[in-house]
Design a protein around this motif. Structure first.
Motif, PDB file in Angstrom:
ATOM      1  N   SER A  83       0.826  -1.206   0.000  1.00 56.98           N
ATOM      2  CA  SER A  83       0.000   0.000   0.000  1.00 56.98           C
ATOM      3  C   SER A  83       0.860   1.256   0.000  1.00 56.98           C
ATOM      4  N   GLU A  84       0.374   2.289  -0.661  1.00 59.71           N
ATOM      5  CA  GLU A  84       1.067   3.577  -0.632  1.00 59.71           C
ATOM      6  C   GLU A  84       1.117   4.092   0.802  1.00 59.71           C
ATOM      7  N   GLY A  85       2.268   4.553   1.206  1.00 62.45           N
ATOM      8  CA  GLY A  85       2.461   5.044   2.561  1.00 62.45           C
ATOM      9  C   GLY A  85       2.911   3.980   3.544  1.00 62.45           C
ATOM     10  N   VAL A 140      11.812   1.904   5.307  1.00 59.27           N
ATOM     11  CA  VAL A 140      11.575   2.567   4.023  1.00 59.27           C
ATOM     12  C   VAL A 140      10.080   2.666   3.774  1.00 59.27           C
ATOM     13  N   ARG A 141       9.659   3.796   3.252  1.00 62.72           N
ATOM     14  CA  ARG A 141       8.240   4.026   2.955  1.00 62.72           C
ATOM     15  C   ARG A 141       8.019   3.939   1.442  1.00 62.72           C
ATOM     16  N   TYR A 142       6.982   3.193   1.040  1.00 65.36           N
ATOM     17  CA  TYR A 142       6.589   3.163  -0.372  1.00 65.36           C
ATOM     18  C   TYR A 142       5.666   4.347  -0.616  1.00 65.36           C
ATOM     19  N   VAL A 143       6.096   5.259  -1.483  1.00 68.27           N
ATOM     20  CA  VAL A 143       5.363   6.508  -1.712  1.00 68.27           C
ATOM     21  C   VAL A 143       4.313   6.357  -2.809  1.00 68.27           C
ATOM     22  N   GLY A 144       4.636   5.623  -3.890  1.00 66.69           N
ATOM     23  CA  GLY A 144       3.692   5.474  -4.994  1.00 66.69           C
ATOM     24  C   GLY A 144       4.426   5.422  -6.332  1.00 66.69           C
ATOM     25  N   LYS A 145       3.679   5.679  -7.404  1.00 59.23           N
ATOM     26  CA  LYS A 145       4.241   5.595  -8.754  1.00 59.23           C
ATOM     27  C   LYS A 145       4.421   6.986  -9.358  1.00 59.23           C
ATOM     28  N   ARG A 168       8.572   4.941 -16.343  1.00 65.82           N
ATOM     29  CA  ARG A 168       7.731   4.822 -15.151  1.00 65.82           C
ATOM     30  C   ARG A 168       8.549   4.259 -13.993  1.00 65.82           C
ATOM     31  N   VAL A 169       8.301   4.795 -12.797  1.00 63.88           N
ATOM     32  CA  VAL A 169       9.099   4.411 -11.633  1.00 63.88           C
ATOM     33  C   VAL A 169       8.213   4.206 -10.403  1.00 63.88           C
ATOM     34  N   LEU A 170       8.801   3.538  -9.413  1.00 65.28           N
ATOM     35  CA  LEU A 170       8.245   3.441  -8.072  1.00 65.28           C
ATOM     36  C   LEU A 170       9.036   4.395  -7.191  1.00 65.28           C
ATOM     37  N   ARG A 171       8.339   5.134  -6.343  1.00 62.91           N
ATOM     38  CA  ARG A 171       9.003   6.088  -5.456  1.00 62.91           C
ATOM     39  C   ARG A 171       9.115   5.500  -4.054  1.00 62.91           C
ATOM     40  N   LEU A 172      10.332   5.490  -3.528  1.00 65.92           N
ATOM     41  CA  LEU A 172      10.593   4.990  -2.186  1.00 65.92           C
ATOM     42  C   LEU A 172      11.250   6.090  -1.358  1.00 65.92           C
ATOM     43  N   ASN A 173      11.004   6.038  -0.057  1.00 63.19           N
ATOM     44  CA  ASN A 173      11.545   7.057   0.845  1.00 63.19           C
ATOM     45  C   ASN A 173      12.213   6.369   2.046  1.00 63.19           C
TER      46      ASN A 173
END
Length: 264
Positions: free
Chosen positions: A167-169, A187-192, A203-208
């Motif tokens: 899930s995002e977040g 690490v947090r999954y931010v979204g696409k 296209r990418v996946l954003r991680l924090n």
């Protein structure tokens, strides 16, 4: 843990993100993302100034370790240009990662940062939940959690994950063994998203990755990571907000990927 050069710290954080459940000798983690012969290179820069180079490479053939087939994976990092005159870094890490379980059997590091030197070999005994570290003539055995990762194997397990089921977040906590300690990396999954690189847009996946308070980075969320939104799941870009300015890492070249990257 002795301080690691900032540009190398980025590489360590990128490849230390995810772990998994109880070790089984015959477990199989589905992997359609990487294989032998893969090589990816990165450019680290501070503004327009080149700061360092990093390379992640899987050997062209499988190596047998502990009677198990393993990927031999090398990661190297070195400073360049003006940064090489100020703080010279020549670092090398190697991991032998089980081709089925995506777990490390042996980890090696050779650190050369200015006058600081460290050469270490770690043998992982997953059936005993132990990591045995050898530095020069000294050997220490550490108790570690089930299926502990080194800083390389965690990155490669990340590439097998299905982000459609995350899930995002959502924040994922990861136990990783490094420098004699077990760390909970988060690490947090931010979204696409879509980003532009030297090869085009993709296209990418954003991680924090969430960073503990320190004097170098500007807050817990100072690091941003963009990973290809395809089967390869390779990092394409990293950005770190520092107390003064920002440091970035961009993909420089690649070959031997299992799937072609899609640019538009």
């Amino acid at each position: 843990m002795k301080p690691v050069h900032l540009t190398i710290l980025i590489s360590l954080t990128v490849i230390s993100l995810f772990a998994f459940t109880q070790f089984e000798q015959n477990r199989v983690i589905p992997n359609k993302s990487f294989g032998t012969g893969e090589k990816v290179e990165y450019r680290v820069h501070y503004g327009f100034i080149n700061a360092a180079e990093a390379k992640v490479e899987i050997a062209k053939s499988v190596t047998i370790v502990n009677n198990r087939p393993c990927f031999k994976i090398n990661v190297t990092g070195r400073t360049v240009g003006p940064f090489d005159l100020i703080s010279k870094v020549r670092d090398n890490w190697r991991s032998y990662v089980d081709t089925s379980a995506i777990l490390p059997h042996v980890f090696y590091q050779n650190i050369q940062e200015n006058k600081y030197r460290k050469e270490e070999t770690i043998v992982f005994k997953h059936d005993r939940d132990q990591a045995v570290s050898s530095i020069k003539d000294e050997t220490k055995t550490y108790s570690v959690p089930n299926n502990i990762h080194d800083i390389i194997s965690g990155y490669f397990f990340l590439r097998t994950l299905n982000f459609d089921k995350i899930s995002e977040g959502e924040v994922i906590e990861v136990p990783t063994f490094f420098d004699g300690e077990v760390y909970k990396l988060r690490v947090r999954y931010v979204g696409k998203d879509v980003i532009k690189t030297k090869f085009g847009k993709t296209r990418v996946l954003r991680l924090n990755p969430l960073i503990p308070d320190n004097k170098l980075f500007k807050g817990e969320g100072a690091m941003k990571l963009w990973v290809s939104d395809d089967a390869n799941r390779i990092p394409l870009k990293v950005q770190v907000e520092l107390m003064i300015g920002s440091l970035e890492m961009d993909i420089k070249s690649y070959k031997g990927l299992r799937k072609d990257l899609v640019w538009f």
